[in-house]
Scaffold this active site. Structure first.
Site, PDB file in Angstrom:
ATOM      1  N   ARG A 160     112.253 -26.648   2.598  1.00 30.68           N
ATOM      2  CA  ARG A 160     111.679 -27.966   2.300  1.00 30.68           C
ATOM      3  C   ARG A 160     112.835 -28.884   1.948  1.00 30.68           C
ATOM      4  NH1 ARG A 160     106.487 -29.417  -1.457  1.00 30.68           N
ATOM      5  NH2 ARG A 160     105.541 -28.694   0.473  1.00 30.68           N
ATOM      6  N   HIS A 172     105.150 -32.304   8.144  1.00 32.45           N
ATOM      7  CA  HIS A 172     104.627 -31.192   7.325  1.00 32.45           C
ATOM      8  C   HIS A 172     103.718 -30.324   8.212  1.00 32.45           C
ATOM      9  CE1 HIS A 172     103.771 -28.867   3.928  1.00 32.45           C
ATOM     10  NE2 HIS A 172     103.016 -29.670   3.216  1.00 32.45           N
ATOM     11  N   GLN A 220     101.181 -27.485   6.782  1.00 27.74           N
ATOM     12  CA  GLN A 220      99.958 -28.031   6.194  1.00 27.74           C
ATOM     13  C   GLN A 220      98.925 -28.310   7.282  1.00 27.74           C
ATOM     14  OE1 GLN A 220      99.141 -28.956   2.768  1.00 27.74           O
ATOM     15  NE2 GLN A 220      97.134 -29.098   3.750  1.00 27.74           N
ATOM     16  N   ASP A 238      96.265 -38.972   1.847  1.00 30.94           N
ATOM     17  CA  ASP A 238      97.423 -38.383   1.153  1.00 30.94           C
ATOM     18  C   ASP A 238      97.979 -39.447   0.217  1.00 30.94           C
ATOM     19  OD1 ASP A 238      99.559 -36.741   0.427  1.00 30.94           O
ATOM     20  OD2 ASP A 238     100.749 -37.206   2.211  1.00 30.94           O
ATOM     21  N   CYS A 293      95.841 -33.020   1.373  1.00 28.68           N
ATOM     22  CA  CYS A 293      96.772 -31.884   1.355  1.00 28.68           C
ATOM     23  C   CYS A 293      97.093 -31.442  -0.067  1.00 28.68           C
ATOM     24  CB  CYS A 293      98.052 -32.254   2.093  1.00 28.68           C
ATOM     25  SG  CYS A 293      98.825 -33.752   1.455  1.00 28.68           S
ATOM     26  N   ARG A 310      96.383 -22.385   3.589  1.00 23.26           N
ATOM     27  CA  ARG A 310      97.848 -22.399   3.693  1.00 23.26           C
ATOM     28  C   ARG A 310      98.367 -20.966   3.787  1.00 23.26           C
ATOM     29  NH1 ARG A 310     100.660 -26.760   1.877  1.00 23.26           N
ATOM     30  NH2 ARG A 310     102.337 -25.730   2.991  1.00 23.26           N
TER      31      ARG A 310
END
Ligand code: CP
Ligand code: NVA
Length: 307
Positions: free
Chosen positions: A103, A130, A133, A224, A263, A291
């Site tokens: 990340r 991402h 996700q 988000d 998310c 996930r």
């Protein structure tokens, strides 16, 4: 088949569908108490420059459940770019390990790792994308009916989530309506990539500056945060820009049958109200649960590739 999992746009629809099918299978197996040891004794580095709850825990638990071992690397100890170059770090890890989950702020740093690494590199979120996700999100949507027949809407900031949802929808031929301010649409280069992919897949991706238009009669409405990790200093100014895009009961009246997606983490009271996030139509914890399964499928796909 790509070595790395950096962007959904690098993968074919067949490959992504294969990973989603395996994710569903792994979820069912785990519910029966079965943990196939497909990654027995494989070692994976977890390198996170930004905070994380879901991605960290689900990768670490997922690797363990598959029989492998995850090694948490603290960026301040590794010193990428200060103690050692990114390429040297990646080359070292390649001599010992089987994969790198990273990340990073800059997407270019992740690409640099992938370029120098001989082992698969998995994108655990960058400022740009991402993809893990979105795999969990698509797994979740598919639990309510065929992915291809769902109308997805995303409202808010055209950020890493919007970018990956757009690319994933483009590869898989889905229907996605984006509702963002004109000034905060996904970057033109990614929109063009999505347009080209949509020509092949038949995806219907549209954009509106009007959040009501974006969510109208949608089956799933996604939002988000307005200030992503790294943008904390802009939180106040962004609040003013995105206020009309708040996912609240009023906006949701335009999509009376829609499930609500996020998310997480959520900035409650900003991009989404408590009422909507905690309401009966919210499936945010299903997304979070998936996930684990989606990433186990991604790990298997990359690490168990046929030579
Ligand atoms: N959704 C997500 O990636 O959460 P974390 O930032 O907690 O990993
Ligand atoms: N857009 C958010 C997603 C967090 C999972 C961020 O980058 O902070």
């Amino acid at each position: 088949m790509p070595k790395d999992f950096l962007s959904l746009a690098d993968w074919s629809p067949q490959e992504l569908r294969g990973m989603l099918a395996r994710a569903r299978e792994l979820k069912n197996l785990l519910r029966e108490g079965q943990r196939p040891q497909t990654l027995e004794a494989r070692c994976i580095a977890l390198f996170f420059e930004k905070p994380s709850l879901r991605t960290h825990v689900t990768f670490e638990a997922g690797v363990t459940q598959l029989g492998g071992h995850a090694i948490w690397l603290r960026p301040d100890q590794v010193g990428v770019g200060t103690r050692e170059t990114p390429a040297d770090v990646a080359a070292n890890l390649s001599r010992w390990l089987d994969g790198i989950v990273a990340r990073t702020y800059r997407h270019a740093l992740l690409e640099e790792f992938a370029e120098a690494a001989e082992i698969p590199v998995i994108n655990a979120l960058t400022d740009l994308l991402h993809p893990c996700q979105v795999m969990a999100d698509f797994q979740t949507v598919a639990e309510y009916g065929p992915l291809e027949s769902a109308t997805l809407a995303y409202v808010g900031d055209g950020n890493n989530m919007a970018n990956s949802l757009m690319l994933g929808a483009a590869v898989l031929g889905l229907t996605l309506r984006l509702g963002t301010p004109e000034s905060h649409r996904p970057p033109a280069s990614l929109r063009e990539r999505a347009r080209l992919l949509s020509e092949q897949s038949g995806a219907r991706i549209s954009w509106s500056e009007d959040p009501s238009e974006a969510v109208r009669a949608a089956d799933f409405v996604y939002t988000d945060v307005w200030a992503s990790m790294g943008q904390e200093g802009e939180r106040e100014s962004r609040r003013a820009i995105f206020q009309p895009y708040q996912l609240n009961a009023d906006l949701m009246r335009g999509a009376p049958d829609a499930r609500v997606m996020h998310c997480l983490p959520a900035h409650r009271g900003e991009e989404i109200t408590d009422e909507v996030l905690d309401g009966s139509r919210s499936i945010v914890f299903e997304q979070a649960e998936n996930r684990l399964h989606a990433q186990k499928a991604i790990l298997e796909h990359l690490l168990l590739r046929k030579a």
